[in-house]
Design an enzyme around this catalytic site. Structure first.
Site, PDB file in Angstrom:
ATOM      1  N   ALA A   4      20.193 -23.588   3.380  1.00  0.00           N
ATOM      2  CA  ALA A   4      21.114 -23.791   2.238  1.00  0.00           C
ATOM      3  C   ALA A   4      20.465 -23.578   0.858  1.00  0.00           C
ATOM      4  CB  ALA A   4      21.761 -25.161   2.327  1.00  0.00           C
TER       5      ALA A   4
ATOM      6  N   ASP B 281      21.344 -14.351  16.901  1.00  0.00           N
ATOM      7  CA  ASP B 281      20.777 -14.650  15.583  1.00  0.00           C
ATOM      8  C   ASP B 281      20.169 -13.382  14.953  1.00  0.00           C
ATOM      9  OD1 ASP B 281      19.629 -16.015  13.455  1.00  0.00           O
ATOM     10  OD2 ASP B 281      17.964 -16.803  14.630  1.00  0.00           O
TER      11      ASP B 281
ATOM     12  N   ARG C 107      25.365 -35.495   8.382  1.00  0.00           N
ATOM     13  CA  ARG C 107      25.780 -36.503   9.369  1.00  0.00           C
ATOM     14  C   ARG C 107      25.120 -37.841   9.111  1.00  0.00           C
ATOM     15  NH1 ARG C 107      23.974 -33.367  14.517  1.00  0.00           N
ATOM     16  NH2 ARG C 107      22.302 -32.959  13.049  1.00  0.00           N
TER      17      ARG C 107
ATOM     18  N   LYS D 208      25.999 -16.234   9.283  1.00  0.00           N
ATOM     19  CA  LYS D 208      26.022 -15.310  10.419  1.00  0.00           C
ATOM     20  C   LYS D 208      25.384 -15.964  11.623  1.00  0.00           C
ATOM     21  CE  LYS D 208      22.324 -14.705  11.094  1.00  0.00           C
ATOM     22  NZ  LYS D 208      21.247 -15.684  11.421  1.00  0.00           N
TER      23      LYS D 208
HETATM   24  N1  LIG Z   1      21.522 -16.004   6.052  1.00  0.00           N
HETATM   25  C1  LIG Z   1      20.296 -16.268   6.458  1.00  0.00           C
HETATM   26  O1  LIG Z   1      19.322 -15.688   5.970  1.00  0.00           O
HETATM   27  C2  LIG Z   1      20.079 -17.309   7.479  1.00  0.00           C
HETATM   28  C3  LIG Z   1      21.130 -17.802   8.170  1.00  0.00           C
HETATM   29  N2  LIG Z   1      20.955 -18.803   9.067  1.00  0.00           N
HETATM   30  C4  LIG Z   1      22.134 -19.320   9.773  1.00  0.00           C
HETATM   31  O2  LIG Z   1      22.438 -20.580   9.197  1.00  0.00           O
HETATM   32  C5  LIG Z   1      22.789 -21.515  10.194  1.00  0.00           C
HETATM   33  C6  LIG Z   1      21.855 -22.708  10.105  1.00  0.00           C
HETATM   34  O3  LIG Z   1      20.528 -22.334  10.326  1.00  0.00           O
HETATM   35  P1  LIG Z   1      19.302 -23.258   9.829  1.00  0.00           P
HETATM   36  O4  LIG Z   1      19.452 -23.568   8.403  1.00  0.00           O
HETATM   37  O5  LIG Z   1      18.074 -22.612  10.266  1.00  0.00           O
HETATM   38  O6  LIG Z   1      19.560 -24.552  10.720  1.00  0.00           O
HETATM   39  P2  LIG Z   1      19.199 -26.081  10.499  1.00  0.00           P
HETATM   40  O7  LIG Z   1      18.924 -26.640  11.845  1.00  0.00           O
HETATM   41  O8  LIG Z   1      18.197 -26.262   9.440  1.00  0.00           O
HETATM   42  O9  LIG Z   1      20.565 -26.665   9.928  1.00  0.00           O
HETATM   43  C7  LIG Z   1      21.728 -26.797  10.683  1.00  0.00           C
HETATM   44  C8  LIG Z   1      22.524 -27.948  10.120  1.00  0.00           C
HETATM   45  O10 LIG Z   1      23.614 -28.154  10.998  1.00  0.00           O
HETATM   46  C9  LIG Z   1      23.945 -29.531  11.022  1.00  0.00           C
HETATM   47  N3  LIG Z   1      24.372 -29.916  12.365  1.00  0.00           N
HETATM   48  C10 LIG Z   1      25.602 -30.365  12.670  1.00  0.00           C
HETATM   49  N4  LIG Z   1      25.692 -30.632  13.975  1.00  0.00           N
HETATM   50  C11 LIG Z   1      24.491 -30.360  14.502  1.00  0.00           C
HETATM   51  C12 LIG Z   1      23.977 -30.473  15.808  1.00  0.00           C
HETATM   52  N5  LIG Z   1      24.720 -30.903  16.823  1.00  0.00           N
HETATM   53  N6  LIG Z   1      22.693 -30.145  15.984  1.00  0.00           N
HETATM   54  C13 LIG Z   1      21.932 -29.685  14.961  1.00  0.00           C
HETATM   55  N7  LIG Z   1      22.383 -29.571  13.695  1.00  0.00           N
HETATM   56  C14 LIG Z   1      23.642 -29.904  13.475  1.00  0.00           C
HETATM   57  C15 LIG Z   1      22.751 -30.287  10.508  1.00  0.00           C
HETATM   58  O11 LIG Z   1      23.264 -30.903   9.356  1.00  0.00           O
HETATM   59  P3  LIG Z   1      23.163 -32.449   8.969  1.00  0.00           P
HETATM   60  O12 LIG Z   1      22.378 -32.342   7.733  1.00  0.00           O
HETATM   61  O13 LIG Z   1      24.566 -32.825   8.796  1.00  0.00           O
HETATM   62  O14 LIG Z   1      22.470 -33.194  10.059  1.00  0.00           O
HETATM   63  C16 LIG Z   1      21.741 -29.241  10.069  1.00  0.00           C
HETATM   64  O15 LIG Z   1      21.302 -29.462   8.779  1.00  0.00           O
HETATM   65  C17 LIG Z   1      22.773 -20.735  11.498  1.00  0.00           C
HETATM   66  O16 LIG Z   1      24.062 -20.246  11.758  1.00  0.00           O
HETATM   67  C18 LIG Z   1      21.857 -19.563  11.226  1.00  0.00           C
HETATM   68  O17 LIG Z   1      22.169 -18.435  12.004  1.00  0.00           O
HETATM   69  C19 LIG Z   1      19.740 -19.359   9.239  1.00  0.00           C
HETATM   70  C20 LIG Z   1      18.641 -18.896   8.602  1.00  0.00           C
HETATM   71  C21 LIG Z   1      18.705 -17.760   7.727  1.00  0.00           C
HETATM   72  O1  LIG Z   2      19.246 -15.398   9.435  1.00  0.00           O
HETATM   73  C1  LIG Z   2      18.117 -15.355   9.863  1.00  0.00           C
HETATM   74  O2  LIG Z   2      17.217 -14.520   9.271  1.00  0.00           O
HETATM   75  C2  LIG Z   2      15.922 -14.305   9.783  1.00  0.00           C
HETATM   76  C3  LIG Z   2      15.784 -14.743  11.211  1.00  0.00           C
HETATM   77  O3  LIG Z   2      14.478 -14.585  11.684  1.00  0.00           O
HETATM   78  C4  LIG Z   2      16.353 -16.116  11.392  1.00  0.00           C
HETATM   79  O4  LIG Z   2      16.113 -16.674  12.666  1.00  0.00           O
HETATM   80  C5  LIG Z   2      17.796 -16.042  11.109  1.00  0.00           C
HETATM   81  O5  LIG Z   2      18.498 -17.221  11.323  1.00  0.00           O
END
Ligand SMILES: NC(=O)C1=CN([C@@H]2O[C@H](COP(=O)(O)OP(=O)(O)OC[C@H]3O[C@@H](n4cnc5c(N)ncnc54)[C@H](OP(=O)(O)O)[C@@H]3O)[C@@H](O)[C@H]2O)C=CC1
Ligand SMILES: O=C1OC[C@@H](O)[C@H](O)[C@H]1O
Length: 421
Positions: free
Chosen positions: A64, A231, A86, A149
């Protein structure tokens, strides 16, 4: 004599920083540091609007800050107004760290954020398996959605989300941030210019060394939509489709690496897809193929040396090739390498280019610019439509089917739907 020596040494000492800064390596090091500094400490916008779009974030996700919070800081027409997590402590800590005024915490936090009339737009960076449920709920609450995504676990869910957004007249965008960056746009421009001839091969790779994705990561949980083809694969597929300007016709081969303790989660894989031959029957006999290569845990070399991430998109044509390295993070560093010849089989000329665009603007900052433009009824410089996201998810599912692992599980949540879906 002594005096003139002092003079020269003084002059050298004064000039040294300039000399160093002007060597190619120092210029690029200086550019690199300056770029990154501005990413994390962006200057405030010169003329902020009086009623900016108010974003709410679902989940204190790791992605984020870089994907939304920093980019918003220097957008004149956007603010982050609320975070929901949460756990209240986690929400409070995140809000404090990032200067977010509202922090919803506890089991009902996500819905509370959606019910907040002071939120216009929701950013959904939840695990993939929760994308559908919370995007549908956000749309039902009348919020626009910037959705991480891959858009969902299945193409059917993706179709339903976009149908609902359309019915509600809300903007929904799958956050394929790389598409908005000038380096990607330049790559596409070169491919489309005909400089490398008729396309025959696309190779995309997004493979990272072991040690980054641990067993507890959401990416390793099947029920949360885990798996590297979901991913990293969704980027490589999206890029291949973007560069070819077409959609695959079939999966030629697909292979997934799994660990016995995670039998349904792929930690690595390759897929080769056939694409329509550019130029139809007059095109090259070998046709056009795209190979996707993804990994979460590239093994260390000699058992101990971490491998460098393999991140690139390379296109080969009948008159040469073009490659963009680091295509998911071109704002950190990238290079576009072009090798082309005047005619088929002629001598290749090599050159390199870079396109950073606005100083300190990440792929996410460009994406935010387009997203806000769209919300405000302006024509974004770049955009892609619902069908693009739906098709991407269809082929991700087809690849999973070919590997024998099958699709990730669809959501069982009861959510509002568009009428007639
Ligand atoms: N655009 C980009 O460059 C990137 C995109 N992504 C995408 O973003 C998304 C999140 O990735 P990332 O930030 O690495 O993930 P994180 O694990 O850091 O964050 C996921 C969030 O989901 C919430 N959550 C709700 N339910 C669950 C559950 N059952 N188990 C675990 N977490 C839960 C948690 O929020 P809470 O704080 O409420 O506990 C947590 O903060 C994915 O879809 C990923 O593909 C990821 C990395 C790069
Ligand atoms: O969105 C993303 O960008 C880079 C990847 O390696 C990562 O796992 C993915 O969530």
């Amino acid at each position: 004599m002594t005096r003139s020596c002092t003079l020269w040494s003084d002059r050298l000492a004064n000039a040294l920083p300039r000399i160093l800064i002007n060597t190619p390596i120092m210029t690029s090091l200086y550019g690199f540091v300056k770029r990154l500094y501005l990413v994390f400490y962006p200057p405030a916008p010169e003329a902020p609007t009086e009623s900016p779009l108010r974003f709410g974030v679902l989940g204190a996700a790791r992605i984020a800050p870089i994907a939304l919070i920093y980019p918003v800081k220097n957008h004149s027409d956007a603010v982050v107004k609320a975070i929901a997590a949460r756990d209240q402590g986690r929400a409070d800590a995140f809000a404090k760290k990032h200067g977010i005024p509202k922090a919803y915490g506890g089991p009902g936090a996500y819905q509370k954020l959606l019910d907040d009339p002071e939120i216009d737009v929701v950013y959904n960076p939840l695990p993939n398996g929760l994308h559908y449920e919370w995007t549908m709920k956000a749309l039902a609450a009348g919020k626009h959605v910037l959705l991480e995504k891959p858009s969902a676990d299945t193409a059917e869910e993706t179709r339903k989300m976009f149908a609902f957004a359309q019915e509600k007249r809300l903007v929904l965008l799958e956050a394929f941030h790389y598409r908005f960056h000038p380096a990607t746009r330049r790559l596409k421009e070169i491919v489309d210019s005909g400089e490398i001839g008729i396309l025959t091969k696309i190779e995309t790779s997004l493979a990272v060394p072991s040690g980054l994705i641990d067993d507890g990561n959401i990416r390793m949980v099947y029920d949360l939509g885990g798996g590297v083809m979901m991913d990293n694969g969704c980027y490589t597929l999206s890029m291949s489709r973007y560069l070819s300007g077409a959609d695959p016709t079939k999966v030629i081969s697909a292979k997934a690496d799994i660990l016995p303790k995670f039998p349904l989660v792929d930690i690595g894989g390759t897929a080769t897809l056939a694409f329509p031959t550019p130029g139809g029957s007059t095109g090259p006999a070998e046709g056009l193929t795209a190979t996707l290569d993804v990994h979460y845990r590239l093994p260390p070399r000699f058992g101990f040396l971490p491998q460098w991430p393999k991140v690139f998109a390379r296109v080969t044509g009948t008159r040469g090739s073009v490659e963009l390295n680091n295509f998911v993070g071109p704002w950190i560093y990238h290079q576009i390498t072009i090798e082309s010849s005047e005619e088929e089989g002629g001598p290749l000329q090599k050159r390199t280019e870079q396109r950073y665009g606005n100083l300190g603007w990440t792929t996410y900052r460009y994406q935010l610019e387009a997203f806000v433009d769209k919300l405000r009824g302006r024509d974004p410089e770049h955009w892609f439509d619902a069908q693009d996201s739906i098709t991407n998810m269809e082929w991700i599912e087809t690849i999973y089917k070919e590997t024998g692992l099958g699709s990730r599980p669809p959501s069982t949540a009861k959510v509002p739907q568009a009428t007639g879906t």
